[in-house]
Design an enzyme around this catalytic site. Sequence first.
Site, PDB file in Angstrom:
ATOM      1  N   HIS A  55     -17.314  39.543  43.268  1.00 15.16           N
ATOM      2  CA  HIS A  55     -17.146  38.193  43.807  1.00 15.16           C
ATOM      3  C   HIS A  55     -16.972  38.244  45.318  1.00 15.16           C
ATOM      4  O   HIS A  55     -16.073  38.906  45.822  1.00 15.16           O
ATOM      5  CB  HIS A  55     -15.905  37.553  43.163  1.00 15.16           C
ATOM      6  CG  HIS A  55     -15.703  36.129  43.539  1.00 15.16           C
ATOM      7  ND1 HIS A  55     -14.551  35.671  44.123  1.00 15.16           N
ATOM      8  CD2 HIS A  55     -16.509  35.047  43.400  1.00 15.16           C
ATOM      9  CE1 HIS A  55     -14.648  34.362  44.315  1.00 15.16           C
ATOM     10  NE2 HIS A  55     -15.835  33.960  43.888  1.00 15.16           N
ATOM     11  N   HIS A  75     -17.885  31.514  52.893  1.00 22.10           N
ATOM     12  CA  HIS A  75     -17.396  30.607  51.845  1.00 22.10           C
ATOM     13  C   HIS A  75     -16.985  29.243  52.384  1.00 22.10           C
ATOM     14  O   HIS A  75     -17.380  28.207  51.859  1.00 22.10           O
ATOM     15  CB  HIS A  75     -16.203  31.255  51.123  1.00 22.10           C
ATOM     16  CG  HIS A  75     -15.643  30.407  50.026  1.00 22.10           C
ATOM     17  ND1 HIS A  75     -14.690  29.434  50.253  1.00 22.10           N
ATOM     18  CD2 HIS A  75     -15.908  30.364  48.700  1.00 22.10           C
ATOM     19  CE1 HIS A  75     -14.391  28.836  49.112  1.00 22.10           C
ATOM     20  NE2 HIS A  75     -15.116  29.384  48.153  1.00 22.10           N
TER      21      HIS A  75
END
Length: 256
Positions: free
Chosen positions: A9, A51
């Site tokens: 991730h 992100h």
Amino acid sequence: MIAARIIGHRGASSLAPENTLAAIRAAAEVGVSWVEIDTRLLGDGTPVVHHDECVDRCTDGTGPLSAFDRVTIRRLDAGGWYSEAFTGERIPLLAEALALVRDLGLGINLELKADGHSSDQRLVHAVLGELRAAAIPSERVLVSSFEPAALNASRVQNRELLIGCLWSRLPPHWRRRAAALGAVSVHCDWRYLTERIATAVKQAGFDLYCYTVNDPKAFLPYRDWGIDGIFTDRPQDFLGGGQAAGLEEQPGGAKG
Ligand code: G3P
Ligand code: MG
């Protein structure tokens, strides 16, 4: 179906600063065959790996990504916030990250950080352009997003693209919505998943991936629910010792 049960991730974000080239390398070093990274546009339309909408949390800079271009973004340090050892890491251009993924022989789940605005079309167009240029085999690319319009635009532009629908909690009509987008997979927050929902997703013919699972012991009750794979910041805790999660990888990254 993608050939991975353990997906790093944001790279392997427990081992290196998230969404950096170092995090992708760290994931490969511990043996994952796929990584997930997030992508957004700079103000000049360059797709990068990041992100948040702003650079504040993960760099030494401040402000929205849209205030930077491909030259000024290089001035930010994206590693020092994490640890001194990573000082000098940059926010990667998407092109750099894809080239690294290709050269390492990894698969890539690209999460489009779309926001439902007109810029989403630009994001999709730019990302698909970079994917074409990187020439990663199509079975090693999966595009996902919380924003259905971005997935639809992706699919319209490339009918071959593997699409994953991303939800935290599955919404009403998830089956119809995922089918309408031609999705191969459903991705959701494991904390809201129940065995009944997992079974329904699998019976509907979708692969099922869960984020962000960092505790192999806590995942034990889920191991017989048919979940195809997990996104984890801590792939090192699942690979090798992966029997604990019931998600051990097959040799070569293929699933059993
Ligand atoms: O793609 C799975 C997961 O990354 C979605 O949430 O916020 O970590 O990008 P987030
Ligand atoms: Mg993500």
